[in-house]
Design a protein around this motif. Sequence first.
Motif, PDB file in Angstrom:
ATOM      1  N   THR A  68      88.022 -52.946   5.157  1.00 45.49           N
ATOM      2  CA  THR A  68      88.832 -51.743   4.967  1.00 45.49           C
ATOM      3  C   THR A  68      89.567 -51.352   6.230  1.00 45.49           C
ATOM      4  O   THR A  68      90.602 -50.693   6.165  1.00 45.49           O
ATOM      5  CB  THR A  68      87.956 -50.556   4.520  1.00 45.49           C
ATOM      6  N   ASP A  69      89.036 -51.778   7.374  1.00 45.47           N
ATOM      7  CA  ASP A  69      89.640 -51.366   8.649  1.00 45.47           C
ATOM      8  C   ASP A  69      89.069 -52.235   9.758  1.00 45.47           C
ATOM      9  O   ASP A  69      87.903 -52.598   9.730  1.00 45.47           O
ATOM     10  CB  ASP A  69      89.310 -49.889   8.914  1.00 45.47           C
ATOM     11  N   GLU A  70      89.905 -52.580  10.714  1.00 49.32           N
ATOM     12  CA  GLU A  70      89.410 -53.278  11.905  1.00 49.32           C
ATOM     13  C   GLU A  70      90.133 -52.726  13.131  1.00 49.32           C
ATOM     14  O   GLU A  70      91.298 -52.353  13.064  1.00 49.32           O
ATOM     15  CB  GLU A  70      89.594 -54.804  11.784  1.00 49.32           C
ATOM     16  N   ASP A  90      85.551 -52.341  16.169  1.00 44.44           N
ATOM     17  CA  ASP A  90      84.805 -52.228  14.920  1.00 44.44           C
ATOM     18  C   ASP A  90      85.484 -52.993  13.792  1.00 44.44           C
ATOM     19  O   ASP A  90      86.714 -53.105  13.753  1.00 44.44           O
ATOM     20  CB  ASP A  90      84.692 -50.765  14.488  1.00 44.44           C
ATOM     21  N   LYS A 137      85.073 -52.683   9.556  1.00 44.59           N
ATOM     22  CA  LYS A 137      84.442 -51.919   8.493  1.00 44.59           C
ATOM     23  C   LYS A 137      84.621 -52.647   7.167  1.00 44.59           C
ATOM     24  O   LYS A 137      85.739 -53.033   6.818  1.00 44.59           O
ATOM     25  CB  LYS A 137      85.026 -50.509   8.436  1.00 44.59           C
ATOM     26  N   GLU A 179      83.016 -53.235   2.888  1.00 47.27           N
ATOM     27  CA  GLU A 179      82.192 -52.837   1.755  1.00 47.27           C
ATOM     28  C   GLU A 179      81.259 -54.000   1.440  1.00 47.27           C
ATOM     29  O   GLU A 179      81.698 -55.142   1.299  1.00 47.27           O
ATOM     30  CB  GLU A 179      83.067 -52.505   0.550  1.00 47.27           C
ATOM     31  N   TRP A 209      75.688 -51.433  14.775  1.00 47.06           N
ATOM     32  CA  TRP A 209      76.068 -51.550  13.370  1.00 47.06           C
ATOM     33  C   TRP A 209      75.590 -50.314  12.624  1.00 47.06           C
ATOM     34  O   TRP A 209      74.680 -49.614  13.068  1.00 47.06           O
ATOM     35  CB  TRP A 209      75.518 -52.821  12.738  1.00 47.06           C
ATOM     36  N   LYS A 228      78.569 -49.366   2.500  1.00 43.96           N
ATOM     37  CA  LYS A 228      79.491 -49.860   3.524  1.00 43.96           C
ATOM     38  C   LYS A 228      78.747 -50.309   4.764  1.00 43.96           C
ATOM     39  O   LYS A 228      77.693 -49.771   5.108  1.00 43.96           O
ATOM     40  CB  LYS A 228      80.491 -48.757   3.895  1.00 43.96           C
ATOM     41  N   SER A 274      79.563 -51.187   8.903  1.00 44.35           N
ATOM     42  CA  SER A 274      80.467 -51.206  10.053  1.00 44.35           C
ATOM     43  C   SER A 274      79.764 -51.936  11.189  1.00 44.35           C
ATOM     44  O   SER A 274      78.606 -51.628  11.507  1.00 44.35           O
ATOM     45  CB  SER A 274      80.815 -49.777  10.488  1.00 44.35           C
ATOM     46  N   THR A 289      80.145 -53.063  15.246  1.00 43.61           N
ATOM     47  CA  THR A 289      80.858 -52.926  16.514  1.00 43.61           C
ATOM     48  C   THR A 289      80.610 -54.191  17.315  1.00 43.61           C
ATOM     49  O   THR A 289      79.455 -54.493  17.663  1.00 43.61           O
ATOM     50  CB  THR A 289      80.380 -51.703  17.296  1.00 43.61           C
ATOM     51  N   LYS A 338      72.029 -46.231  11.621  1.00 40.59           N
ATOM     52  CA  LYS A 338      72.861 -46.684  12.734  1.00 40.59           C
ATOM     53  C   LYS A 338      71.988 -47.351  13.779  1.00 40.59           C
ATOM     54  O   LYS A 338      70.966 -46.794  14.201  1.00 40.59           O
ATOM     55  CB  LYS A 338      73.618 -45.510  13.359  1.00 40.59           C
TER      56      LYS A 338
END
Length: 322
Positions: A30-32, A68, A70, A72, A139, A150, A152, A154, A205
Amino acid sequence: MATIHDSYFGAADESTYGTAVAPTKFFEFTDEGIEGKYERIDSEAIRAGTRVLRADRFAPNAKGAEGDVKMEVLSGGFDFWLKHMLGSVSAGAPSGGFTTYTATLGDLNGKSFTAQVGRVDNTGTKTPFTYEGGKVKEWELTNAVDELLKLSVTCDFAKETIGAGTGAYALATPSYVANTKLFSFGGGTVTVGGSAFEINDFSLKASNGLKDDRYFIRSGGKKSEPLESDLRKYEWSVKGEFNGTTHIQRVAAALASGAVAQVTVLWDGPDGSQFKVDMPFARFDEGPVTVGGLEVVGQDLSGVALTDGAASPVTITYKAIS
């Protein structure tokens, strides 16, 4: 012409830290935010008549990359991340089209990966950005009502290479694990101390305690593999409703043993897959109960996952498509 829809993120395990390999596993994301880090070493010398730094009086100083990614969580392919998150992974025998992976606390040394991100510019040109010497520094797993499970991660990298080359640096052609499904909040169940506890938000986390600045005076200036130099930390939180004093009593417990309980969160996928997080010794550090107006009283619980010296503080069990 390529568009933003042709972006990709791929990775592959390295045999040797910092030696790039071509990506073989690709992940929907979804995002980097992976960025190369570039510093400058400026001269501090005095030269007669010089009031501004000369253009030939600094040295470029590449410092790898970090950022990061991210995603799913899907019902296939995510076993790749488990060893980089926790260190040790065992795979069961395939059964009924699924393989169950069990991830526990283990050594992270010698485990690294190369990542490649395909980014598209405004002319429709897709450029590979290749990152070697990848390590997962931190993470986080999250899930909430009306959302998907989800992940994520790092990541820290030894080097960024911009543009297409040969071998590991060539523009990749993404391919994905077939027939995967998502994990939704609707498939989740939570138990605390062996009893069901309904929640609307979950987070775990982790920090792997890596020393990521292992630079030495040598040719090329590339750093050595980050090593563990601190205790790992696993911070968990759940949000639910106040349903009795059991949990707040754990926070207020006079004895250490009373402040600890097992927390298990399980997601069932629609295809028979599963993703389970188990913390056998979750310490309860906060769990305030307050009245905030005319609404159901909520309770936000949080703490850290510990170990008894034998059991893994966090165990992730992943039943995935074979």
